[in-house]
Motif scaffolding. Structure first.
Motif, PDB file in Angstrom:
ATOM      1  N   LEU A   1     -12.856   0.593   9.789  1.00  0.00           N
ATOM      2  CA  LEU A   1     -12.745   1.905  10.425  1.00  0.00           C
ATOM      3  C   LEU A   1     -11.312   2.424  10.319  1.00  0.00           C
ATOM      4  CD1 LEU A   1     -13.979   4.222  12.044  1.00  0.00           C
ATOM      5  CD2 LEU A   1     -13.479   2.931  14.131  1.00  0.00           C
ATOM      6  N   ARG A   2     -10.346   1.539  10.458  1.00  0.00           N
ATOM      7  CA  ARG A   2      -8.946   1.953  10.315  1.00  0.00           C
ATOM      8  C   ARG A   2      -8.678   2.483   8.908  1.00  0.00           C
ATOM      9  NH1 ARG A   2      -3.921   0.721   8.710  1.00  0.00           N
ATOM     10  NH2 ARG A   2      -2.199   1.137  10.174  1.00  0.00           N
ATOM     11  N   LEU A   3      -9.166   1.790   7.886  1.00  0.00           N
ATOM     12  CA  LEU A   3      -8.990   2.249   6.513  1.00  0.00           C
ATOM     13  C   LEU A   3      -9.671   3.601   6.301  1.00  0.00           C
ATOM     14  CD1 LEU A   3      -9.501  -0.976   4.347  1.00  0.00           C
ATOM     15  CD2 LEU A   3      -7.374   0.271   4.739  1.00  0.00           C
ATOM     16  N   LEU A   4     -10.893   3.717   6.817  1.00  0.00           N
ATOM     17  CA  LEU A   4     -11.620   4.974   6.677  1.00  0.00           C
ATOM     18  C   LEU A   4     -10.873   6.102   7.376  1.00  0.00           C
ATOM     19  CD1 LEU A   4     -14.176   6.491   5.761  1.00  0.00           C
ATOM     20  CD2 LEU A   4     -15.219   5.824   7.950  1.00  0.00           C
ATOM     21  N   THR A   5     -10.348   5.821   8.566  1.00  0.00           N
ATOM     22  CA  THR A   5      -9.605   6.835   9.317  1.00  0.00           C
ATOM     23  C   THR A   5      -8.380   7.292   8.547  1.00  0.00           C
ATOM     24  OG1 THR A   5     -10.380   5.962  11.436  1.00  0.00           O
ATOM     25  CG2 THR A   5      -8.354   7.268  11.466  1.00  0.00           C
ATOM     26  N   ALA A   6      -7.629   6.342   7.997  1.00  0.00           N
ATOM     27  CA  ALA A   6      -6.443   6.700   7.214  1.00  0.00           C
ATOM     28  C   ALA A   6      -6.832   7.551   6.008  1.00  0.00           C
ATOM     29  CB  ALA A   6      -5.723   5.435   6.760  1.00  0.00           C
ATOM     30  N   HIS A   7      -7.930   7.196   5.374  1.00  0.00           N
ATOM     31  CA  HIS A   7      -8.416   7.931   4.209  1.00  0.00           C
ATOM     32  C   HIS A   7      -8.766   9.381   4.571  1.00  0.00           C
ATOM     33  CE1 HIS A   7     -10.692   8.612   0.474  1.00  0.00           C
ATOM     34  NE2 HIS A   7     -11.686   9.050   1.218  1.00  0.00           N
TER      35      HIS A   7
ATOM     36  N   LEU B   1      -2.030   4.225   2.400  1.00  0.00           N
ATOM     37  CA  LEU B   1      -3.017   3.349   1.781  1.00  0.00           C
ATOM     38  C   LEU B   1      -2.553   2.944   0.384  1.00  0.00           C
ATOM     39  CD1 LEU B   1      -6.298   5.260   2.695  1.00  0.00           C
ATOM     40  CD2 LEU B   1      -5.435   3.181   3.760  1.00  0.00           C
ATOM     41  N   SER B   2      -2.731   1.683   0.064  1.00  0.00           N
ATOM     42  CA  SER B   2      -2.456   1.232  -1.293  1.00  0.00           C
ATOM     43  C   SER B   2      -3.568   1.711  -2.225  1.00  0.00           C
ATOM     44  CB  SER B   2      -2.378  -0.292  -1.331  1.00  0.00           C
ATOM     45  OG  SER B   2      -3.659  -0.851  -1.061  1.00  0.00           O
ATOM     46  N   ALA B   3      -3.340   1.602  -3.523  1.00  0.00           N
ATOM     47  CA  ALA B   3      -4.376   1.979  -4.486  1.00  0.00           C
ATOM     48  C   ALA B   3      -5.626   1.144  -4.271  1.00  0.00           C
ATOM     49  CB  ALA B   3      -3.848   1.822  -5.903  1.00  0.00           C
ATOM     50  N   SER B   4      -5.439  -0.129  -3.938  1.00  0.00           N
ATOM     51  CA  SER B   4      -6.574  -1.009  -3.670  1.00  0.00           C
ATOM     52  C   SER B   4      -7.328  -0.555  -2.425  1.00  0.00           C
ATOM     53  CB  SER B   4      -6.090  -2.447  -3.501  1.00  0.00           C
ATOM     54  OG  SER B   4      -7.144  -3.284  -3.095  1.00  0.00           O
ATOM     55  N   ASP B   5      -6.584  -0.181  -1.375  1.00  0.00           N
ATOM     56  CA  ASP B   5      -7.212   0.308  -0.145  1.00  0.00           C
ATOM     57  C   ASP B   5      -8.029   1.576  -0.421  1.00  0.00           C
ATOM     58  OD1 ASP B   5      -6.183  -1.697   1.456  1.00  0.00           O
ATOM     59  OD2 ASP B   5      -4.411  -0.541   2.034  1.00  0.00           O
ATOM     60  N   GLU B   6      -7.480   2.463  -1.226  1.00  0.00           N
ATOM     61  CA  GLU B   6      -8.187   3.708  -1.556  1.00  0.00           C
ATOM     62  C   GLU B   6      -9.494   3.415  -2.274  1.00  0.00           C
ATOM     63  OE1 GLU B   6      -7.954   6.653  -0.660  1.00  0.00           O
ATOM     64  OE2 GLU B   6      -5.879   7.265  -0.307  1.00  0.00           O
ATOM     65  N   ARG B   7      -9.461   2.484  -3.217  1.00  0.00           N
ATOM     66  CA  ARG B   7     -10.681   2.151  -3.950  1.00  0.00           C
ATOM     67  C   ARG B   7     -11.720   1.539  -3.016  1.00  0.00           C
ATOM     68  NH1 ARG B   7      -6.813   0.567  -7.859  1.00  0.00           N
ATOM     69  NH2 ARG B   7      -6.965  -1.630  -7.193  1.00  0.00           N
ATOM     70  N   ARG B   8     -11.286   0.641  -2.135  1.00  0.00           N
ATOM     71  CA  ARG B   8     -12.212   0.031  -1.176  1.00  0.00           C
ATOM     72  C   ARG B   8     -12.829   1.095  -0.276  1.00  0.00           C
ATOM     73  NH1 ARG B   8      -8.980  -4.002   2.234  1.00  0.00           N
ATOM     74  NH2 ARG B   8     -10.989  -4.214   3.300  1.00  0.00           N
ATOM     75  N   THR B   9     -12.004   2.022   0.169  1.00  0.00           N
ATOM     76  CA  THR B   9     -12.493   3.042   1.096  1.00  0.00           C
ATOM     77  C   THR B   9     -13.436   4.009   0.394  1.00  0.00           C
ATOM     78  OG1 THR B   9     -10.376   2.870   2.270  1.00  0.00           O
ATOM     79  CG2 THR B   9     -11.784   4.726   2.823  1.00  0.00           C
ATOM     80  N   GLU B  10     -13.136   4.367  -0.825  1.00  0.00           N
ATOM     81  CA  GLU B  10     -14.038   5.251  -1.573  1.00  0.00           C
ATOM     82  C   GLU B  10     -15.394   4.590  -1.789  1.00  0.00           C
ATOM     83  OE1 GLU B  10     -11.800   6.205  -5.024  1.00  0.00           O
ATOM     84  OE2 GLU B  10     -10.427   7.562  -3.940  1.00  0.00           O
TER      85      GLU B  10
END
Length: 319
Positions: free
Chosen positions: A241-247, A261-270
């Motif tokens: 949820l934190r990653l999604l919120t940041a996204h 968000l790192s590039a990896s975090d962005e890919r995970r969230t997408e």
């Protein structure tokens, strides 16, 4: 802007007689007291009934907390640090009552919220944005009330379009017109809000980018425990949820909270967004839509009670 005196730092507040006048105006315009302020044909019911709205709860909370006066009030007066779930329940209990309750229930919720806000006053501990230590804040400050109101509905439309489907400009305008009426429940006048959805979007972007929002120690501390799970077993879900919120946050606000968000975090969230977008429309209606929505339809004789109604309601509002 210069140094502000403690009495000059807070703007005009919503007074009790103004709230009463707004509520009387709402009452006089109601078609069916049993349906409440909006009813089954309203866009507010049909858009905000989706459980997907809760995927934006962290976003709305951080947008609100990015307003220094809101963050300072939470830091001084809220038990969210030790009881985050309880605050979540209390907040949505009132909001749900206003949207889906009958007329008397909606008006009573409005008056309860106002009564709480009259007790939330104090002075800043820190220099943050345009505020200085000793400056006055009040929960009834019209500017802060308008901002909190705005974050709810701008986030709701974003969640709908991300996880449910696109909305036409006509539906957005109809929805926004209803939220302007909703603002009366907080004592705001219809004309205090931007007059169209496009103007409302400009207002929100202006707040994100103008420097009016600023994150100090109080806001950063609130953000640090907002995604702390009440049970360690739930922490992975809260991390997502934190990653999604940041996204989902506007970039200036994300940066203010140091939630890059790192590039990896962005890919995970997408990938997460894609999975949720696929899953949500396929959920059974009893889970896809919020319990207060089902409860309102049951009250109006449009649906029957279901054995899941009570446990799901307890999950969202704690009762």
């Amino acid at each position: 802007m210069g140094t502000l005196g403690v009495e000059d730092s807070a703007g005009p507040v919503v007074e009790a007689d103004e709230l009463n006048a707004r509520l009387l105006s709402l009452t006089n315009a109601v078609r069916s007291p049993a349906e409440g302020l909006f009813g089954p044909d309203s866009e507010l019911w049909n858009i905000n009934r989706h459980t997907a709205m809760f995927l934006g709860s962290g976003r709305a909370a951080l947008l609100q907390t990015a307003h220094p006066a809101v963050a300072q009030a939470i830091a001084h007066h809220s038990r969210v640090r030790v009881e985050p779930l309880g605050r979540f329940h209390r907040t949505f209990r009132q909001i749900f009552s206003m949207i889906w309750g009958d007329l008397d229930t909606a008006l009573a919720a409005s008056r309860r919220v106002y009564a709480v806000h009259t007790r939330i006053n104090g002075r800043f501990d820190e220099k943050v944005g345009r505020y200085r230590p000793g400056d006055l804040y009040r929960a009834r400050d019209r500017e802060a009330v308008l901002w909190v109101h705005a974050t709810l509905w701008e986030t709701s439309i974003l969640m709908y379009e991300n996880f449910v489907g696109p909305l036409s400009p006509r539906r957005k305008e109809a929805y926004y017109a209803e939220t302007r009426r909703f603002a009366a429940l907080f004592g705001l006048d219809y004309d205090e809000l931007p007059d169209t959805w496009s103007a409302f979007e400009r207002y929100n972007r202006g707040m994100w980018e103008s420097g009016e929002l600023a994150v100090g120690e109080a806001g950063a501390e609130i953000a640090s425990y907002l995604f702390r799970a009440p049970d360690p077993l739930l922490q992975p879900a809260f991390d997502r949820l934190r990653l999604l919120t940041a996204h989902l946050l506007p970039v200036p606000v994300r940066e203010a909270f140091a939630m890059e968000l790192s590039a990896s975090d962005e890919r995970r969230t997408e990938r997460l967004v894609k999975r949720m977008r696929w899953l949500i429309p396929r959920l059974p209606a009893r889970v896809r839509y919020l319990p207060p929505y089902h409860g309102a339809r049951t009250r109006l004789g449009l649906a029957r009670r279901h054995l899941l109604d009570r446990p799901l309601l307890r999950l969202y509002v704690g009762e």
